[in-house]
Motif scaffolding. Structure first.
Motif, mmCIF file in Angstrom:
data_model
loop_
_atom_site.group_PDB
_atom_site.id
_atom_site.type_symbol
_atom_site.label_atom_id
_atom_site.label_comp_id
_atom_site.label_asym_id
_atom_site.label_seq_id
_atom_site.Cartn_x
_atom_site.Cartn_y
_atom_site.Cartn_z
ATOM 1 N N GLN A 52 -1.585 -2.079 7.943
ATOM 2 C CA GLN A 52 -0.994 -3.440 7.825
ATOM 3 C C GLN A 52 -1.612 -4.207 6.653
ATOM 4 O OE1 GLN A 52 -1.450 -5.734 11.416
ATOM 5 N NE2 GLN A 52 0.497 -6.761 11.097
ATOM 6 N N LEU A 53 -2.950 -4.024 6.579
ATOM 7 C CA LEU A 53 -3.660 -4.692 5.478
ATOM 8 C C LEU A 53 -3.171 -4.181 4.116
ATOM 9 C CD1 LEU A 53 -6.005 -6.747 5.170
ATOM 10 C CD2 LEU A 53 -7.526 -4.790 4.877
ATOM 11 N N TRP A 109 0.090 -5.715 3.364
ATOM 12 C CA TRP A 109 -0.120 -7.098 2.915
ATOM 13 C C TRP A 109 -0.619 -7.149 1.480
ATOM 14 C CZ3 TRP A 109 1.584 -11.480 4.361
ATOM 15 C CH2 TRP A 109 1.977 -11.688 5.681
ATOM 16 N N ARG A 110 -1.549 -6.235 1.220
ATOM 17 C CA ARG A 110 -2.108 -6.199 -0.124
ATOM 18 C C ARG A 110 -1.018 -5.903 -1.172
ATOM 19 N NH1 ARG A 110 -7.602 -2.802 1.006
ATOM 20 N NH2 ARG A 110 -8.949 -4.584 1.464
ATOM 21 N N SER A 116 2.115 -6.304 -0.726
ATOM 22 C CA SER A 116 3.054 -7.441 -0.784
ATOM 23 C C SER A 116 2.488 -8.563 -1.646
ATOM 24 C CB SER A 116 3.312 -8.001 0.633
ATOM 25 O OG SER A 116 3.859 -6.992 1.444
ATOM 26 N N ALA A 117 1.178 -8.836 -1.444
ATOM 27 C CA ALA A 117 0.544 -9.902 -2.231
ATOM 28 C C ALA A 117 0.542 -9.562 -3.710
ATOM 29 C CB ALA A 117 -0.894 -10.114 -1.749
#
Lengths: 617, 110
Positions: free
Chosen positions: A17-18, A21-22, A24-25
């Motif tokens: 998930q991280l 997110w990474r 995506s960021a």
């Protein structure tokens, strides 16, 4: 183990998930960054395109307006024309206040080198926000050297183009000067103003790419439209004659403490002006020091006056041309002519009895001039006056020429106006009109256009010779010849003796005119204008000259003021042009030049009948 | 076999050396030389530009000096200047001209 496994799977999910997110960021960051770049690019390339294009062009392109070289003006001087108006490059000193570190030291040094007031310089250095302050224009060579050697911080020199008049005040009214009206520098008076467009030339332009250090890239495209330099002129004014004439005028002015004066010298055959001098005058290099700008006006063309008896030969020429009189025609001078309630008298108030037309000019008889005008008739007289060029501009190449005024001759029923005009009162003429009319009589009756330009040197090097321009024939050759003989008689037997030059046939006529009051009827008390106009040699005229002296003190009559100056000018002209004497020199006649001067006051020629009768009673 | 191959190869090389050069090489050499000449002329003309500018500056300087000298000459030739200078030198105008009377032949022995 299960726990550990479950913990391990939870950790993996979190880690995944991280990671999502990474990514995506990172994507978002990249998108934002990309967006910002795109927006910036949009601004640079599209919305602000023109601004940056201009900035870039300014950095890469060198553009300059090319100033044309102003044409020069020369005076005729044989094969070596004298440069009367030339261009000169001089240095200007200026200071950039924010670059000056030690104000006091800089101010003291500058004040010492440039002969300025220290406090004044300090004041100029006081405002650091000031872009620059001009210290001094037109630096001398020694000042330039001293400024350079001083190596003062923030002090710079820059070249400036100026108009220079090497002869100073010589022919100042002819040349005028170049000055600024606050917006642009251009010819302000005289020839400089009249031929401004031709002298100035046309601007050019230069556009070229330059490198990062601001140097021209010689192999790059160059867009050059060359400036067209101004035309140069060689005037007909003779350098030496102009100087001599100015000298004679200055001496005459000093001797008689006159208010002002004018001398014009013309070549009758061509209309070429050889000299045009006025006093008081000015130095065109220092025109800004003159307080009364009226001095800049050229009285030879910008001032009209009632010329007085110097007009009588014109009247006589009209009478002879019309066949009404000749040199031997007689009339009876009763000393006075009555017309419209006025008594018109001779200048000396005397009655001379039977007189010839030659006597009329010799003795300057007003009644004789009226006699001739009567014979001719008012309308014919007015027509001839116009044909002689009075009442219209001569077309001389100088600005603001006046046409004078012969409005009094417009109504043929006002006979008194024609009577007074016959001896030069009630009509206003300019000196250039008067000398041109005399030149016409000297030129066998043909009126020429006064010519000031002899040659034009165009910017392409081609030379244009300016041909004399004939205006019209005014009187016949025979009439002109007869007038020449009568004018000679004035100098030999009449009031013009002091104008004579021994050995030469000099002819001319005096005129002592009263000055009309400004804004009211009548004439100024004790204020006179003395004129002498004539030409020589009378049998083959080479020069026509007019001398006008305004308000001489002590003696008022032109025979004592203008006539001697005329003689001196003629003498100089004969010397300068090598005119051989044709007459034997009579020592007795030479002695007449030292005869007693007429110190009688000038009497009014026209007086109302009632006042006159009261005086007689 | 080997020896024959070697011999064949040698022959081939020798025929290339002594025969015509490939057009590609010629084109390469041509473009190389043309490029060199182009670069040289480009550099030379760029340098000439600066030289021209220097000469123009020098010309401008001389023209300016010439201009100043002409103005100075005109000022010194000005009759007002001469009059003033003669006045300062206490030189006066002549009042009377005396001519030498010619007696006999122009060339006389003393």
């Amino acid at each position: 183990m299960r726990h550990a496994r479950s913990f391990g799977s939870e950790g993996g999910a979190r880690s995944a998930q991280l990671g999502v997110w990474r990514v995506s960021a990172l994507l978002l960051g990249s998108l934002c960054f990309g967006g910002i770049v795109l927006i910036k690019l949009y601004n640079l390339q599209i919305s602000d395109h023109q601004i940056y294009r201009t900035l870039a062009d300014n950095q890469h392109q060198f553009s300059q307006q090319l100033d044309p070289e102003r044409g020069q003006i020369y005076l005729g001087n044989g094969d070596d024309p004298y440069p009367l108006a030339v261009n000169q490059e001089l240095q200007m000193a200026f200071v950039v206040p924010k670059e000056v570190t030690d104000g006091n030291l800089t101010a003291n040094r500058l004040a010492s080198i440039l002969q300025l007031d220290t406090n004044e310089v300090l004041e100029k250095l006081s405002d650091p926000n000031d872009m620059y302050e001009v210290l001094k224009h037109r630096l001398t060579e020694s000042e330039v050297t001293a400024v350079r050697e001083a190596k003062l911080e923030g002090v710079y020199l820059i070249s400036e183009r100026f108009r220079r008049y090497p002869a100073g005040e010589l022919a100042a009214h002819v040349i005028g000067f170049v000055g600024s009206d606050g917006e642009r520098v251009s010819g302000r008076y005289g020839f400089e103003a009249f031929h401004e467009a031709e002298l100035h030339g046309e601007f050019g332009s230069l556009s070229q790419e330059r490198d990062s250090r601001g140097r021209w890239i010689s192999i790059a495209d160059r867009d050059l439209a060359e400036a067209k330099n101004g035309d140069s002129y060689i005037l007909s004014i003779d350098y030496t004659v102009q100087y001599e004439v100015e000298k004679v005028l200055r001496e005459t002015m000093e001797k008689h403490q006159a208010d002002s004066g004018t001398i014009i010298v013309m070549e009758p055959k061509t209309g070429r002006l050889l000299a045009l001098a006025n006093a008081p005058t000015f130095n065109p290099n220092e025109f800004n020091k003159i307080e009364d700008i009226g001095v800049f006006l050229d009285p030879a063309i910008n001032a009209s006056y009632e010329c007085g008896s110097v007009f009588k030969p014109i009247t006589m020429a009209i009478g002879i041309e019309e066949g009404k009189v000749n040199a031997a025609t007689t009339y009876v001078d009763t000393g006075v002519v009555h017309e419209a309630g006025y008594a018109i008298m001779n200048s000396d108030g005397k009655a001379n009895g039977k007189q010839t037309m030659t006597d009329v000019l010799d003795k300057s008889l007003n009644t004789g001039a009226i006699f001739v005008e009567k014979q001719v008739g008012n309308q014919t007289f007015a027509e001839y006056v116009r044909r002689f060029g009075f009442g219209t501009k001569t077309g001389i190449e100088l600005p603001a020429e006046l046409s004078g005024s012969i409005a009094n001759l417009s109504d043929a029923r006002r006979t008194i106006n024609f009577f007074t005009a016959s001896f030069g009162q009630g009509i206003a003429v300019t000196p250039i009109q008067l000398v041109n009319a005399y030149a016409a009589m000297a030129n066998g009756g043909v009126l020429m256009k006064p010519q000031l330009v002899e040659r034009v040197i165009h910017s392409d090097g081609s030379i244009e010779e300016v041909a004399p321009e004939e205006i019209r024939r005014v009187v016949s050759y025979e009439t002109a010849a007869q007038i020449g003989r009568m004018l000679r008689s004035v100098v030999v037997d009449g009031h013009g003796k002091r104008a004579d030059v021994p050995g030469y046939l000099v002819g001319g006529k005096t005129g002592t005119a009263q000055v009309a009051k400004a804004g009211s009827k009548g004439y100024e008390d004790g204020l006179t204008i003395g004129s002498f106009a004539g030409y020589a040699p009378t049998d083959s005229p080479r020069f026509a000259v007019l001398v006008k002296i305004v308000n001489p003190k002590g003696v008022q009559w032109a025979e004592s003021t203008a006539a001697p100056a005329f003689g001196k000018v003629m003498e100089k002209l004969f010397e300068r042009y090598g005119v051989e004497p044709t007459e034997e020199i009579d020592v007795k006649k030479m002695n007449l030049s030292v005869e007693k001067e007429n110190t009688e006051p000038v009497l009014p020629a026209v007086v109302p009948e009632k006042k006159d009768s009261k005086k007689k009673k | 076999m080997q020896g024959m191959a070697i011999g064949r190869n040698t022959n081939t090389t020798s025929s290339k050396v002594h025969g015509s050069i490939k057009p590609g090489v010629l084109v390469f050499i041509f473009f190389f030389l043309a490029g060199g000449i182009y670069l040289y002329s480009l550099n030379a003309s760029a340098v000439q530009g600066y030289q021209i500018r220097e000469v123009e500056t020098e010309m401008g300087k001389l023209r300016k000096e010439n201009e100043q000298l002409k103005i100075k000459e005109a000022e010194l030739k000005s009759l007002y200047y001469i009059e003033e200078s003669s006045r300062k030198s206490n030189m006066g105008e002549f009042k009377e001209v005396s001519y030498v009377v010619e007696r006999g032949p122009v060339a006389m022995r003393r």
